[in-house]
Motif scaffolding. Structure first.
Motif, PDB file in Angstrom:
ATOM      1  N   THR B 262       0.830  -1.203   0.000  1.00  0.00           N
ATOM      2  CA  THR B 262       0.000   0.000   0.000  1.00  0.00           C
ATOM      3  C   THR B 262       0.868   1.258   0.000  1.00  0.00           C
ATOM      4  O   THR B 262       0.637   2.191  -0.767  1.00  0.00           O
ATOM      5  N   ILE B 263       1.894   1.260   0.880  1.00  0.00           N
ATOM      6  CA  ILE B 263       2.771   2.425   0.978  1.00  0.00           C
ATOM      7  C   ILE B 263       3.467   2.676  -0.355  1.00  0.00           C
ATOM      8  O   ILE B 263       3.525   3.816  -0.834  1.00  0.00           O
ATOM      9  N   ASP B 264       3.948   1.606  -0.999  1.00  0.00           N
ATOM     10  CA  ASP B 264       4.602   1.759  -2.311  1.00  0.00           C
ATOM     11  C   ASP B 264       3.645   2.415  -3.307  1.00  0.00           C
ATOM     12  O   ASP B 264       4.022   3.308  -4.051  1.00  0.00           O
ATOM     13  N   GLY B 265       2.403   1.944  -3.292  1.00  0.00           N
ATOM     14  CA  GLY B 265       1.407   2.469  -4.234  1.00  0.00           C
ATOM     15  C   GLY B 265       1.064   3.924  -3.979  1.00  0.00           C
ATOM     16  O   GLY B 265       0.703   4.647  -4.900  1.00  0.00           O
ATOM     17  N   LEU B 266       1.154   4.333  -2.718  1.00  0.00           N
ATOM     18  CA  LEU B 266       0.720   5.693  -2.367  1.00  0.00           C
ATOM     19  C   LEU B 266       1.899   6.607  -2.038  1.00  0.00           C
ATOM     20  O   LEU B 266       1.696   7.690  -1.492  1.00  0.00           O
ATOM     21  N   GLN B 267       3.106   6.169  -2.386  1.00  0.00           N
ATOM     22  CA  GLN B 267       4.324   6.885  -1.990  1.00  0.00           C
ATOM     23  C   GLN B 267       4.289   8.380  -2.345  1.00  0.00           C
ATOM     24  O   GLN B 267       4.636   9.225  -1.521  1.00  0.00           O
ATOM     25  N   THR B 268       3.822   8.687  -3.566  1.00  0.00           N
ATOM     26  CA  THR B 268       3.796  10.089  -4.005  1.00  0.00           C
ATOM     27  C   THR B 268       2.933  10.932  -3.069  1.00  0.00           C
ATOM     28  O   THR B 268       3.340  12.010  -2.630  1.00  0.00           O
ATOM     29  N   GLU B 269       1.746  10.416  -2.769  1.00  0.00           N
ATOM     30  CA  GLU B 269       0.833  11.111  -1.864  1.00  0.00           C
ATOM     31  C   GLU B 269       1.450  11.295  -0.485  1.00  0.00           C
ATOM     32  O   GLU B 269       1.367  12.360   0.116  1.00  0.00           O
ATOM     33  N   HIS B 299      -5.333  -0.843   1.545  1.00  0.00           N
ATOM     34  CA  HIS B 299      -5.093   0.248   0.603  1.00  0.00           C
ATOM     35  C   HIS B 299      -6.205   1.293   0.689  1.00  0.00           C
ATOM     36  O   HIS B 299      -5.950   2.495   0.759  1.00  0.00           O
ATOM     37  N   ASN B 300      -7.448   0.825   0.695  1.00  0.00           N
ATOM     38  CA  ASN B 300      -8.583   1.746   0.754  1.00  0.00           C
ATOM     39  C   ASN B 300      -8.581   2.599   2.013  1.00  0.00           C
ATOM     40  O   ASN B 300      -8.818   3.805   1.954  1.00  0.00           O
ATOM     41  N   LEU B 301      -8.333   1.939   3.164  1.00  0.00           N
ATOM     42  CA  LEU B 301      -8.389   2.684   4.422  1.00  0.00           C
ATOM     43  C   LEU B 301      -7.255   3.696   4.508  1.00  0.00           C
ATOM     44  O   LEU B 301      -7.467   4.842   4.905  1.00  0.00           O
ATOM     45  N   VAL B 302      -6.046   3.277   4.116  1.00  0.00           N
ATOM     46  CA  VAL B 302      -4.905   4.199   4.181  1.00  0.00           C
ATOM     47  C   VAL B 302      -5.104   5.333   3.174  1.00  0.00           C
ATOM     48  O   VAL B 302      -4.884   6.513   3.492  1.00  0.00           O
ATOM     49  N   LEU B 316      -1.179  11.614  10.296  1.00  0.00           N
ATOM     50  CA  LEU B 316      -0.539  10.605  11.129  1.00  0.00           C
ATOM     51  C   LEU B 316      -1.495   9.421  11.146  1.00  0.00           C
ATOM     52  O   LEU B 316      -2.636   9.529  11.605  1.00  0.00           O
ATOM     53  N   ILE B 317      -1.019   8.301  10.616  1.00  0.00           N
ATOM     54  CA  ILE B 317      -1.893   7.129  10.507  1.00  0.00           C
ATOM     55  C   ILE B 317      -1.317   6.021  11.367  1.00  0.00           C
ATOM     56  O   ILE B 317      -0.124   5.696  11.273  1.00  0.00           O
ATOM     57  N   SER B 318      -2.160   5.470  12.234  1.00  0.00           N
ATOM     58  CA  SER B 318      -1.675   4.428  13.124  1.00  0.00           C
ATOM     59  C   SER B 318      -2.460   3.141  12.877  1.00  0.00           C
ATOM     60  O   SER B 318      -3.679   3.118  12.970  1.00  0.00           O
ATOM     61  N   ILE B 319      -1.745   2.081  12.517  1.00  0.00           N
ATOM     62  CA  ILE B 319      -2.402   0.815  12.156  1.00  0.00           C
ATOM     63  C   ILE B 319      -2.016  -0.253  13.169  1.00  0.00           C
ATOM     64  O   ILE B 319      -0.819  -0.469  13.419  1.00  0.00           O
ATOM     65  N   LYS B 320      -3.011  -0.884  13.771  1.00  0.00           N
ATOM     66  CA  LYS B 320      -2.725  -1.851  14.831  1.00  0.00           C
ATOM     67  C   LYS B 320      -3.559  -3.107  14.671  1.00  0.00           C
ATOM     68  O   LYS B 320      -4.645  -3.061  14.090  1.00  0.00           O
ATOM     69  N   THR B 321      -3.076  -4.190  15.244  1.00  0.00           N
ATOM     70  CA  THR B 321      -3.912  -5.383  15.336  1.00  0.00           C
ATOM     71  C   THR B 321      -4.053  -5.752  16.800  1.00  0.00           C
ATOM     72  O   THR B 321      -3.165  -5.505  17.609  1.00  0.00           O
ATOM     73  N   ARG B 322      -5.202  -6.343  17.116  1.00  0.00           N
ATOM     74  CA  ARG B 322      -5.483  -6.744  18.481  1.00  0.00           C
ATOM     75  C   ARG B 322      -6.180  -8.090  18.415  1.00  0.00           C
ATOM     76  O   ARG B 322      -6.963  -8.346  17.507  1.00  0.00           O
ATOM     77  N   LYS B 323      -5.859  -8.939  19.402  1.00  0.00           N
ATOM     78  CA  LYS B 323      -6.469 -10.262  19.418  1.00  0.00           C
ATOM     79  C   LYS B 323      -7.609 -10.246  20.419  1.00  0.00           C
ATOM     80  O   LYS B 323      -7.455  -9.747  21.525  1.00  0.00           O
ATOM     81  N   GLU B 324      -8.764 -10.745  19.995  1.00  0.00           N
ATOM     82  CA  GLU B 324      -9.891 -10.854  20.930  1.00  0.00           C
ATOM     83  C   GLU B 324     -10.483 -12.235  20.807  1.00  0.00           C
ATOM     84  O   GLU B 324     -11.293 -12.495  19.922  1.00  0.00           O
ATOM     85  N   GLY B 325     -10.051 -13.137  21.680  1.00  0.00           N
ATOM     86  CA  GLY B 325     -10.469 -14.535  21.565  1.00  0.00           C
ATOM     87  C   GLY B 325      -9.937 -15.090  20.262  1.00  0.00           C
ATOM     88  O   GLY B 325      -8.737 -15.010  19.990  1.00  0.00           O
ATOM     89  N   GLU B 326     -10.849 -15.599  19.435  1.00  0.00           N
ATOM     90  CA  GLU B 326     -10.414 -16.148  18.146  1.00  0.00           C
ATOM     91  C   GLU B 326     -10.478 -15.091  17.055  1.00  0.00           C
ATOM     92  O   GLU B 326     -10.233 -15.378  15.891  1.00  0.00           O
TER      93      GLU B 326
END
Lengths: 131, 404
Positions: B262-269, B299-302, B316-326
């Motif tokens: 995604t970053i590569d695709g949006l590098q110019t922006e 890609h869409n969200l970023v 400033l974009i912050s991307i995280k993952t979190r585990k909730e059970g399964e």
């Protein structure tokens, strides 16, 4: 001079409508708004100045920020406060019968026009405007 | 002999034979009468035992007076339970007392209400298959209005239940598809017909003028209309393809790689806006998902966060993952324009909805993202404050990388 508010986000359609209006023998003042919110806030600000209010509104349905339906909801509340009787035409590319039906629920709507709008329809509308 | 028939014979319960025949019980042909009663008892018991449903009869204290083999097939257990209650039976069969609690509650409901009650009950059979019974329980009163017994019976409705569930699922699918079809029709009507109308009007104007300068101007206006039609058409085709990709393959997708793409695709922006992107994938770094969907979602969200950045500050974009059970929750937070959710809650992910005055906003992006998330059984939602920013959350169902 007659006054028209054109609420539509499509620049080509606005350009074409301007050309049609220019081609008929009827001097008009045209104000453009690219979405419902810009139009409604302007209308609210000039509500008690009859000379600034339009004779006719052409309203598109599919627009960003505030679409035609959202505009109609707010316009219906605003209309009793407006110091002029305004004819409002929905001008949409939609051919959905549900939308035509839905528009009948708004007393503020004079008619539902499907794009493209013919020149003679515009002549007819402008002829009906009494100055 | 089962207790309640004893009582019948001793004359305490008179409903079966009536007063006259019991009066003759004191006569000398007592033996003959007992034989007749035994035959009758065998006859009725046979009917109860052969009915393809489970039957249990209780005394007013919830002790078993009778059960048929439909309810308890093992003869030994069946004999044990007479005169006992569910707690004693649960202890005897080493079952948890909670089963008895539930049955006691239902018994009391029937006893206290004085009316028949019905409920559905799903339990595993000895082979572990889930079996659903429709159970009914109703109190029976003697001629003095005293509760004499409570009869319970149940029939196996597993097949019917399965069919109902299949049908409910089908109805759900159909109504979802129908809603999508309506959305699709309205989008075709608005977004495809609009440029077509423009093209036909422009052509009419071109035909009606002889001035070459005028014609040239009008022709120059055709190009963006055609481009717009093309783009809309492609996006519609893409959204239909998602729905048709029924057997799309899942793979373990590394989130760092996915984001890099995604970053590569949006590098110019990113460079132009001086955007910063931070990530935290420590809890979950790999998601089992169709790679093209995950790439497209990220890609869409970023790109939305970049597109709707706040003019007064760098994104400033912050991307995280979190585990909730399964489940895995992916969040994408930005400090952009934000959206008034009070106003737009209903329409948020709807096709063709645009919330900002941006030249390239068509209202397809979030609709596509939602479609891709839901096609795989997930959820998407948003929290946002106008002028402060937005957080998009995506919940992936059972998408944690299989332990290898």
């Amino acid at each position: 001079m007659k006054s028209i508010f054109l609420i539509d986000d499509d620049p080509i359609f606005v350009y074409l409508t301007r050309r049609i209006i220019a081609s008929i023998d009827c001097p008009c003042q045209i104000n453009e708004f690219t979405d419902g919110e810009l139009a409604i806030s302007h209308l609210a600000s000039i509500g008690n100045q009859a000379e600034k209010l339009p004779d006719v509104i052409f309203l598109d349905l599919s627009m960003p920020v505030m679409d035609g339906w959202e505009f109609l909801k707010e316009y219906s509340d605003l209309k009793p406060k407006l110091k002029k009787d305004i004819a409002l035409f929905i001008v949409s590319s939609s051919i959905s019968p549900q939308e035509v039906e839905r528009s009948k629920g708004y007393r503020a709507v004079t008619d539902f026009l499907i794009k493209p709008v013919e020149k003679r329809k515009i002549i007819e509308i402008m002829d009906n405007v009494k100055l | 002999m089962i207790p309640f028939l004893h009582k019948l014979i001793s004359g305490k319960y008179r409903t079966l034979k009536g007063k006259d025949s019991l009066a003759t019980a004191e006569e000398p042909d007592h033996k003959l009468l007992m034989e007749q009663l035994d035959r009758q008892k065998a006859f009725y018991e046979n009917i109860l035992n052969k009915l393809p449903t489970d039957i249990a009869v209780f005394d007013p204290d919830h002790r078993y007076l009778f059960v048929n083999p439909g309810a308890i097939s093992n003869e030994e257990y069946r004999k044990f339970i007479i005169g006992k209650d569910d707690y004693e039976y649960a202890a005897y069969r080493n079952r948890p007392a909670s089963v008895a609690d539930k049955r006691r509650a239902k018994f009391l409901e029937a006893k206290n209400s004085g009316k028949e009650i019905r409920w559905e009950d799903t339990l595993p059979d000895p082979k572990g298959n889930m079996i659903t019974h429709l159970r009914r329980m109703y109190p029976v009163y003697d001629e003095h209005g005293q509760l004499s017994m409570v009869i319970g019976f149940g029939i196996d409705i597993t097949e019917r239940k399965k069919m109902e569930e299949t049908q409910a699922e089908l109805v759900k699918q159909l109504s979802a598809q129908n809603r999508q079809l309506t959305d699709f029709c309205s989008i075709v009507s608005h977004n495809l017909r609009a440029p077509l109308v423009n093209m036909s009007m422009l052509t009419d104007f071109i035909e009606s003028t002889d001035d070459p300068v005028e014609q040239k101007l009008l022709i120059s206006k055709l190009r963006p209309v055609i481009d717009n039609l093309h783009a809309t058409f492609n996006e519609l085709v893409e959204s239909i393809q998602i729905r048709q990709d029924l057997e799309i393959k899942c793979e373990d997708v590394c989130l760092d790689d996915c984001l890099q793409r995604t970053i590569d695709g949006l590098q110019t922006e990113i460079n132009k806006l001086g955007a910063k992107i931070e990530t935290d994938f420590t809890q979950v770094d790999v998601i089992n998902y169709p790679p093209q969907y995950l790439n497209s979602i990220v890609h869409n969200l970023v790109s939305n966060s970049l597109k709707y950045h706040h003019p007064g500050r760098s994104p400033l974009i912050s991307i995280k993952t979190r585990k909730e059970g399964e489940k895995v929750i992916l969040s994408v937070q930005d400090n952009g324009l934000g959206i008034d959710l009070v106003k737009h809650k209903e329409n948020f992910f709807k096709i063709g909805k645009v919330f900002h005055r941006h030249p390239n906003a068509k209202g397809f992006g979030l609709y596509m993202t939602k479609t891709q998330v839901e096609a795989m059984g997930g959820r998407i939602w948003v929290e946002s404050v106008p002028d402060e920013g937005s957080v998009f959350y995506i919940e992936f169902d059972h998408r944690i990388k299989q332990a290898s």
